[in-house]
Design a protein around this motif. Structure first.
Motif, PDB file in Angstrom:
ATOM      1  N   GLY A  52       0.771  -1.238  -0.150  1.00 32.83           N
ATOM      2  CA  GLY A  52       0.189  -0.099  -0.015  1.00 32.83           C
ATOM      3  C   GLY A  52       0.704   1.351  -0.034  1.00 32.83           C
ATOM      4  O   GLY A  52       0.284   2.480  -0.283  1.00 32.83           O
ATOM      5  N   ASP A  53       2.190   1.409   0.180  1.00 38.51           N
ATOM      6  CA  ASP A  53       2.967   2.379   0.181  1.00 38.51           C
ATOM      7  C   ASP A  53       3.807   2.328  -0.909  1.00 38.51           C
ATOM      8  O   ASP A  53       5.344   2.545  -0.756  1.00 38.51           O
ATOM      9  CB  ASP A  53       3.706   2.440   1.693  1.00 38.51           C
ATOM     10  CG  ASP A  53       4.347   1.168   2.138  1.00 38.51           C
ATOM     11  OD1 ASP A  53       4.378   0.150   1.180  1.00 38.51           O
ATOM     12  OD2 ASP A  53       5.048   1.122   3.003  1.00 38.51           O
ATOM     13  N   ARG A  54       3.597   1.792  -1.975  1.00 37.75           N
ATOM     14  CA  ARG A  54       4.524   1.798  -2.940  1.00 37.75           C
ATOM     15  C   ARG A  54       5.473   0.638  -2.875  1.00 37.75           C
ATOM     16  O   ARG A  54       6.431   0.827  -3.620  1.00 37.75           O
ATOM     17  CB  ARG A  54       5.273   2.947  -3.559  1.00 37.75           C
ATOM     18  CG  ARG A  54       4.225   4.099  -3.917  1.00 37.75           C
ATOM     19  CD  ARG A  54       3.687   4.041  -5.043  1.00 37.75           C
ATOM     20  NE  ARG A  54       4.392   3.795  -6.376  1.00 37.75           N
ATOM     21  CZ  ARG A  54       4.104   3.185  -7.502  1.00 37.75           C
ATOM     22  NH1 ARG A  54       3.111   2.597  -7.537  1.00 37.75           N
ATOM     23  NH2 ARG A  54       5.275   3.153  -8.449  1.00 37.75           N
ATOM     24  N   ARG A  55       5.165  -0.229  -2.054  1.00 38.28           N
ATOM     25  CA  ARG A  55       6.006  -1.382  -1.913  1.00 38.28           C
ATOM     26  C   ARG A  55       5.268  -2.790  -2.062  1.00 38.28           C
ATOM     27  O   ARG A  55       4.094  -2.906  -1.802  1.00 38.28           O
ATOM     28  CB  ARG A  55       6.838  -1.283  -0.375  1.00 38.28           C
ATOM     29  CG  ARG A  55       7.470  -0.098  -0.225  1.00 38.28           C
ATOM     30  CD  ARG A  55       8.324  -0.435   1.314  1.00 38.28           C
ATOM     31  NE  ARG A  55       7.592  -0.566   2.343  1.00 38.28           N
ATOM     32  CZ  ARG A  55       7.821  -0.805   3.476  1.00 38.28           C
ATOM     33  NH1 ARG A  55       9.104  -1.116   3.775  1.00 38.28           N
ATOM     34  NH2 ARG A  55       7.003  -0.836   4.539  1.00 38.28           N
ATOM     35  N   ILE A  56       5.987  -3.626  -2.344  1.00 41.41           N
ATOM     36  CA  ILE A  56       5.442  -5.338  -2.487  1.00 41.41           C
ATOM     37  C   ILE A  56       6.220  -5.961  -1.494  1.00 41.41           C
ATOM     38  O   ILE A  56       7.370  -5.883  -1.179  1.00 41.41           O
ATOM     39  CB  ILE A  56       5.900  -5.432  -3.852  1.00 41.41           C
ATOM     40  CG1 ILE A  56       5.076  -5.202  -4.827  1.00 41.41           C
ATOM     41  CG2 ILE A  56       5.336  -7.081  -3.805  1.00 41.41           C
ATOM     42  CD1 ILE A  56       5.211  -5.287  -6.435  1.00 41.41           C
ATOM     43  N   ILE A 113      10.078  -4.846  -1.794  1.00 43.23           N
ATOM     44  CA  ILE A 113      10.335  -4.450  -3.082  1.00 43.23           C
ATOM     45  C   ILE A 113       9.756  -3.023  -3.249  1.00 43.23           C
ATOM     46  O   ILE A 113       8.788  -2.702  -3.282  1.00 43.23           O
ATOM     47  CB  ILE A 113       9.773  -5.072  -4.318  1.00 43.23           C
ATOM     48  CG1 ILE A 113      10.440  -6.623  -4.085  1.00 43.23           C
ATOM     49  CG2 ILE A 113      10.004  -4.651  -5.560  1.00 43.23           C
ATOM     50  CD1 ILE A 113       9.888  -7.746  -4.951  1.00 43.23           C
ATOM     51  N   ASN A 114      10.826  -2.035  -3.545  1.00 38.50           N
ATOM     52  CA  ASN A 114      10.315  -0.649  -3.881  1.00 38.50           C
ATOM     53  C   ASN A 114       9.774  -0.706  -5.453  1.00 38.50           C
ATOM     54  O   ASN A 114      10.609  -0.814  -6.163  1.00 38.50           O
ATOM     55  CB  ASN A 114      11.750   0.190  -3.780  1.00 38.50           C
ATOM     56  CG  ASN A 114      11.281   1.504  -3.813  1.00 38.50           C
ATOM     57  OD1 ASN A 114      10.242   1.780  -4.764  1.00 38.50           O
ATOM     58  ND2 ASN A 114      11.922   2.550  -3.394  1.00 38.50           N
ATOM     59  N   ILE A 115       8.555  -0.206  -5.646  1.00 38.81           N
ATOM     60  CA  ILE A 115       8.117  -0.483  -6.820  1.00 38.81           C
ATOM     61  C   ILE A 115       8.586   0.753  -7.811  1.00 38.81           C
ATOM     62  O   ILE A 115       8.887   0.304  -8.894  1.00 38.81           O
ATOM     63  CB  ILE A 115       6.480  -0.094  -6.822  1.00 38.81           C
ATOM     64  CG1 ILE A 115       5.780  -1.525  -5.882  1.00 38.81           C
ATOM     65  CG2 ILE A 115       5.934  -0.083  -8.087  1.00 38.81           C
ATOM     66  CD1 ILE A 115       4.434  -1.357  -5.815  1.00 38.81           C
ATOM     67  N   SER A 116       8.843   1.987  -7.203  1.00 36.50           N
ATOM     68  CA  SER A 116       9.296   2.933  -8.119  1.00 36.50           C
ATOM     69  C   SER A 116      10.635   2.600  -8.840  1.00 36.50           C
ATOM     70  O   SER A 116      10.815   2.546  -9.860  1.00 36.50           O
ATOM     71  CB  SER A 116       9.457   4.295  -7.163  1.00 36.50           C
ATOM     72  OG  SER A 116       8.474   4.325  -6.210  1.00 36.50           O
ATOM     73  N   SER A 117      11.675   2.003  -7.767  1.00 40.53           N
ATOM     74  CA  SER A 117      13.080   1.639  -8.533  1.00 40.53           C
ATOM     75  C   SER A 117      12.949   0.182  -8.716  1.00 40.53           C
ATOM     76  O   SER A 117      13.948  -0.131  -9.258  1.00 40.53           O
ATOM     77  CB  SER A 117      13.833   2.230  -7.366  1.00 40.53           C
ATOM     78  OG  SER A 117      13.511   1.115  -6.255  1.00 40.53           O
ATOM     79  N   PHE A 118      12.027  -0.491  -8.450  1.00 43.68           N
ATOM     80  CA  PHE A 118      12.017  -2.046  -8.844  1.00 43.68           C
ATOM     81  C   PHE A 118      13.068  -2.608  -8.183  1.00 43.68           C
ATOM     82  O   PHE A 118      13.997  -3.202  -8.958  1.00 43.68           O
ATOM     83  CB  PHE A 118      11.715  -2.362 -10.080  1.00 43.68           C
ATOM     84  CG  PHE A 118      11.093  -3.907 -10.254  1.00 43.68           C
ATOM     85  CD1 PHE A 118       9.990  -4.119  -9.386  1.00 43.68           C
ATOM     86  CD2 PHE A 118      11.736  -4.726 -10.917  1.00 43.68           C
ATOM     87  CE1 PHE A 118       9.757  -5.794  -9.539  1.00 43.68           C
ATOM     88  CE2 PHE A 118      11.399  -6.156 -11.015  1.00 43.68           C
ATOM     89  CZ  PHE A 118      10.344  -6.421 -10.192  1.00 43.68           C
ATOM     90  N   LEU A 127      15.027  -4.688  -4.342  1.00 44.32           N
ATOM     91  CA  LEU A 127      14.658  -4.874  -2.940  1.00 44.32           C
ATOM     92  C   LEU A 127      15.436  -3.724  -1.968  1.00 44.32           C
ATOM     93  O   LEU A 127      16.660  -3.387  -2.271  1.00 44.32           O
ATOM     94  CB  LEU A 127      15.630  -6.163  -2.792  1.00 44.32           C
ATOM     95  CG  LEU A 127      15.002  -7.487  -3.325  1.00 44.32           C
ATOM     96  CD1 LEU A 127      16.063  -8.688  -3.291  1.00 44.32           C
ATOM     97  CD2 LEU A 127      13.582  -7.989  -2.891  1.00 44.32           C
ATOM     98  N   GLU A 128      14.663  -3.454  -0.918  1.00 44.24           N
ATOM     99  CA  GLU A 128      15.098  -2.618  -0.121  1.00 44.24           C
ATOM    100  C   GLU A 128      16.430  -3.375   0.831  1.00 44.24           C
ATOM    101  O   GLU A 128      16.477  -4.430   0.996  1.00 44.24           O
ATOM    102  CB  GLU A 128      14.037  -2.455   0.985  1.00 44.24           C
ATOM    103  CG  GLU A 128      13.077  -1.373   0.736  1.00 44.24           C
ATOM    104  CD  GLU A 128      12.021  -0.808   1.589  1.00 44.24           C
ATOM    105  OE1 GLU A 128      11.201  -0.031   1.283  1.00 44.24           O
ATOM    106  OE2 GLU A 128      12.397  -1.318   2.740  1.00 44.24           O
ATOM    107  N   THR A 129      17.249  -2.348   0.821  1.00 44.24           N
ATOM    108  CA  THR A 129      18.471  -2.818   1.545  1.00 44.24           C
ATOM    109  C   THR A 129      18.853  -2.128   3.027  1.00 44.24           C
ATOM    110  O   THR A 129      18.465  -1.289   3.253  1.00 44.24           O
ATOM    111  CB  THR A 129      19.815  -2.580   0.665  1.00 44.24           C
ATOM    112  OG1 THR A 129      19.562  -1.213   0.313  1.00 44.24           O
ATOM    113  CG2 THR A 129      19.855  -3.282  -0.476  1.00 44.24           C
TER     114      THR A 129
END
Ligand SMILES: *[C@@H]1O[C@H](CO)[C@@H](O)[C@H](O)[C@H]1NC(C)=O
Ligand SMILES: *[C@@H]1O[C@H](CO)[C@@H](O)[C@H](O)[C@H]1NC(C)=O
Ligand SMILES: *[C@@H]1O[C@H](CO)[C@@H](O)[C@H](O)[C@H]1NC(C)=O
Ligand SMILES: *[C@@H]1O[C@H](CO)[C@@H](O)[C@H](O)[C@H]1NC(C)=O
Ligand SMILES: *[C@@H]1O[C@H](CO)[C@@H](O)[C@H](O)[C@H]1NC(C)=O
Length: 803
Positions: free
Chosen positions: A113-117, A132-137, A139-141
């Protein structure tokens, strides 16, 4: 292994002039696009689909990767790699797991819901979840650059192939999964959210007994129309081993279970456990035949009135634990019926004489009930406030006494369905608007079938081969008039077509259930105009169809040692059977009969199908007379090194042979033209006169199955040619078959008769050699590739699923 392959393409070809009732539409013609593992850069084992309906981006969970695909252009793709560190993989292998299983199979993808998967994978038997950050597609690190992960226990299974389901409800994840390394513990749980609200099922076989989780659904109350303040609910569908029967064999039962969204567990009893877990048996039974389908495979949830949650229906694919043959049925259950059962009596599981006679009285407030305004008014504003007596009863009585019962919308023999999606349309049948349910069913052999259900009648309209027979369909998603269909290795996009797709009267007539009507004036199939009465009989007459139960006897001259496939059309849900010489060696494929030709097997073969009315005499759907004939075809048409093939339509056979010789002659004469298929060119002009159509775009991957298209059981194929309405049988793999059939529509019944007339054009290879057959087919394909002209011509092949 080394018998001679005789191929009588041309008799098939010849037949095709009359086969207009079934058709294959070439994939190119209808905009099927496909991407396979190769295009995905060697990534495969796709299991999870997540579609962003706004952007049209489809996210795919795969082995060691997540892929984003633009559904408007499947070539636009991005990939995230997410694999298990070497060290961890080694330790997983050391624990006795296979190298393959010790990878990271991404089984869960959900929007946060916050542009993340939120993505969870098996991670070498140590499930992990990442963001997963949708904008940058990407994985968050963490700060140190490593992937930010949290435990996936209870959110994702340990084992890659384990049955599993999850659903997001108000930003919180609800899952049904195994919860230990060995895969021996099962949980339905609230897997994310506040720690103290992460509750789950009691570890008791009364609650869950060797379950195979199938599907889940979040049913939200209508905010505007919820006067009693009912709680939102989450439903889980699964098959488990019945504990309520004292039997030695493990009897499987399909179930629906329900929990309530505001349930936070009990205070003393059922601490951190569901206080609202109720389950009921689903029954999918054909009363007439007594067939019970007790294994649930997939469930699709749909609202019959969009926007009204109380109109929710659950469509389930079922199969049977007891049947040897492949068998599938579709049953539908309404939310209303399920609710009624959940509000009914509880099953007594503790069997003692005492409570057998006097079942335990049900305490108040009613156990398992979801919170609502009335309960809150009585002071039970949280499940923590529920009395112990209620919770103890709940713990001991998770199962309802009554079952949710349905009769199958359709039953198919010889087919295993793996996935379904449902669309609803309305069609005017003249006087009234009626609801048409269209089932989009995926098979374990890479096909997609379309079945229209109008009232009690199911009509098989279309079959498309999308993948190889080794690739089961494991996802179907409907989006903007397109179906996105996935297998572990590939993804396909195809249109969910309308009436104009059906280009002959017969095929159009078969789609009558969808509201399609053939116009002779325009020579086209279109949606019926509201108010215009079109009786099925009229259509049947228009297309010149005949009666059904008096098929002409088809004489077949056969060679010893060959196998023939005699086709029979099942048009009603009632079963069919064959009368045949007692000594013959036969095998059933759907209702088609494979016969091994021996002296004992000559004689009369009759396919008898029961009619809907129980007292009615069975309908003779097909009749064949098998007689022996000395071989008279070798040489020219034979392809070396293969096996016997027989196209069983012998009436046309001799003519076909002569014509074949003629065409081959032409082919050799004009060799070099037409390579790569495409539209007919002058090179084939002479052959063209013989063909109903040569305007048949062919690609190496297109249309392969010589299948006798038939309602619910039979298959055949061909290619619809532009607007001419002619149909040609083709070779290849991506054929789109349009079938006619129905459980009872007169129109379709008469359409079927035509099938009988045109019967048995199936070529069949030696028994029990599926792989060998494939080999032969590819040999044949190679041979035919050499005869370049013939690539545009029909190449009959056997469908793997029918052997
Ligand atoms: C699809 O995307 C690919 C790659 O970005 C591009 O080359 C191609 O032209 C696109 N096709 C269409 C029909 O837009
Ligand atoms: C996602 O990535 C974009 C671009 O790198 C960044 O600006 C944004 O803050 C990230 N979003 C989250 C939720 O981390
Ligand atoms: C992954 O794909 C391979 C190759 O198709 C297959 O053998 C294997 O069973 C698959 N594994 C899972 C867990 O689906
Ligand atoms: C049209 O629909 C009505 C109501 O569903 C049904 O009673 C009637 O038999 C249908 N007529 C035809 C011609 O199918
Ligand atoms: C279903 O089939 C029966 C039997 O052929 C027919 O009488 C009936 O009109 C059909 N119903 C609908 C709704 O099409």
């Amino acid at each position: 292994m080394k018998s001679v392959t005789s191929l009588f393409v041309l008799s098939v070809l010849l037949c095709s002039t009359t086969v207009s009732w079934s058709a294959t539409i070439n994939s190119r013609g209808v905009g099927i696009s496909k991407v396979g593992s190769h295009e995905f850069g060697g990534i495969y084992n796709f299991s999870t689909f997540l579609l962003d309906r706004e952007s049209g981006i489809l996210y795919l969970g795969a082995r060691d990767a997540v892929i984003a695909v633009d559904t408007t252009n499947l070539s636009k793709r991005k990939t995230i790699e997410w694999s298990v560190p070497e060290e961890k993989r080694k330790s997983c292998v050391a624990k006795g797991k296979t190298e393959d299983d010790c990878k990271n199979y991404v089984r869960l993808l959900e929007f946060l819901g916050d542009r993340r998967i939120y993505a969870c994978g098996t991670f070498a038997f140590d499930p992990q979840c990442a963001f997963i950050n949708i904008s940058s597609f990407s994985l968050e690190t963490n700060e140190d650059g490593s992937v930010k992960m949290e435990t996936g226990k209870g959110k994702c299974p340990f084992e890659p192939s384990q049955h599993y389901t999850a659903v997001m409800a108000g930003g919180i994840l609800y899952t049904a999964a195994t919860s230990n390394f060995l895969g021996t513990m099962y949980d339905i749980s609230r897997a994310t959210g506040m720690e103290q609200e992460r509750i789950r099922t009691e570890q008791s076989i009364n609650w869950l007994s060797d379950p195979e989780f199938v599907s889940s659904a979040f049913i939200q109350e209508d905010e505007e129309n919820n006067p009693t303040g009912e709680d939102d609910k989450i439903y889980f569908f699964f098959t488990e081993v019945a504990k309520e029967y004292d039997l030695y064999t493990k009897v499987k039962v399909p179930r629906v279970a329900r929990v309530c969204k505001s349930d936070v567990g009990g205070m003393k009893t059922l601490q951190r456990r569901w206080t609202t877990f109720l389950k009921a048996q689903l029954v999918c039974e054909d009363r007439a035949s007594g067939q019970r389908f007790n294994v649930l495979t997939d469930v699709f949830t749909v609202q019959h009135q969009p926007g009204d949650p109380s109109s929710t229906h659950f469509y389930g694919i079922f199969t049977s634990q007891w049947e040897r043959e492949e068998l599938s049925a579709v049953c539908v259950y309404s939310l209303e019926e399920i609710t009624k059962v959940m509000n009914g009596p509880f099953k007594e599981l503790k069997k003692s004489c005492e409570n057998w006679i006097n079942p335990e009285p049900i305490p108040t407030p009613r156990p398992g009930q979801c919170l609502n305004n009335a309960l809150k008014q009585q002071g039970f504003e949280s499940s923590l406030k529920l009395p112990d007596k209620v919770l103890t009863f709940m713990r001991d009585h998770p199962l309802m006494e009554n079952s949710v019962v349905a009769a199958p919308l359709m039953i198919r023999n010889g087919i295993t369905y793996t996935k379904l999606a449902v669309t609803l349309t309305t069609a005017s049948n003249g006087s009234k608007q009626q609801m048409v349910t269209v089932l989009h069913l995926g098979t374990d052999r890479g096909q997609l079938h379309k079945v229209a259900v109008v009232g009690p009648n199911a009509t098989l309209i279309e079959e498309v081969s999308l993948f190889s027979a080794q690739e089961p369909v494991n996802n179907i998603l409907l989006y903007k008039d397109k179906a996105l269909v996935g297998s572990p290795l590939s993804l396909v996009k195809l249109p969910i077509v309308g009436c104009s797709f059906y280009t002959t009267c017969e095929v159009c007539a078969r789609a009558h259930g969808l509201g399609c009507v053939w116009s002779h004036k325009d020579g086209a199939c279109a949606m019926a105009k509201p108010g215009k009465v079109v009786e099925p009989e009229d259509l049947a007459n228009q297309c010149n169809k005949e009666g059904l139960c008096s098929p002409p006897v088809i004489e077949m001259r056969v060679e010893q040692g060959l196998r023939v496939l005699l086709s029979c059309v099942q048009v009603s849900p009632r079963p069919c059977r064959w009368d045949h010489p007692p000594q013959s060696h036969t095998r059933l494929h759907n209702y088609d009969l494979e016969v091994q030709v021996t002296p004992e097997s000559l004689g009369t073969y009759v396919c008898l199908c029961d009619e809907v009315g129980r007292d009615q005499p069975p309908c003779r759907r097909a009749e064949y007379q098998l007689t022996l004939e000395t071989p008279r075809i070798e040489g020219n048409v034979a392809i070396a090194g293969g096996r016997h093939f027989l196209v069983s339509h012998i009436i046309l056979f001799v003519v076909g042979f002569i014509m074949g010789a003629f065409i081959l002659f032409l082919v050799y004469k004009h060799q070099g033209g037409l390579r790569g298929g495409g539209h007919s060119s002058s090179t084939l002009e002479k052959g063209r006169d013989l063909l109903p159509s040569t305007d048949t775009p062919q690609s190496p991957s297109s249309a392969s199955l010589l299948s006798e298209a038939v309602p619910l059981t039979e298959k055949r194929n061909g290619t619809i040619n532009g607007h001419s309405g002619h149909i040609v049988h083709t070779g290849g793999h991506n054929g789109r078959h349009i079938y006619a059939n129905s459980c009872g529509l007169k129109l379709q019944e008469s359409a079927v008769n035509l099938a009988d007339e045109l019967d048995g054009r199936e070529m069949v290879g030696p028994k029990g050699e599926e792989d060998g057959l494939g080999e032969v087919l590819s040999e044949m394909e190679e041979e035919f590739a050499k005869l370049s002209c013939l690539r545009g011509a029909p190449l009959a092949q056997c469908e793997e699923s029918s052997i």
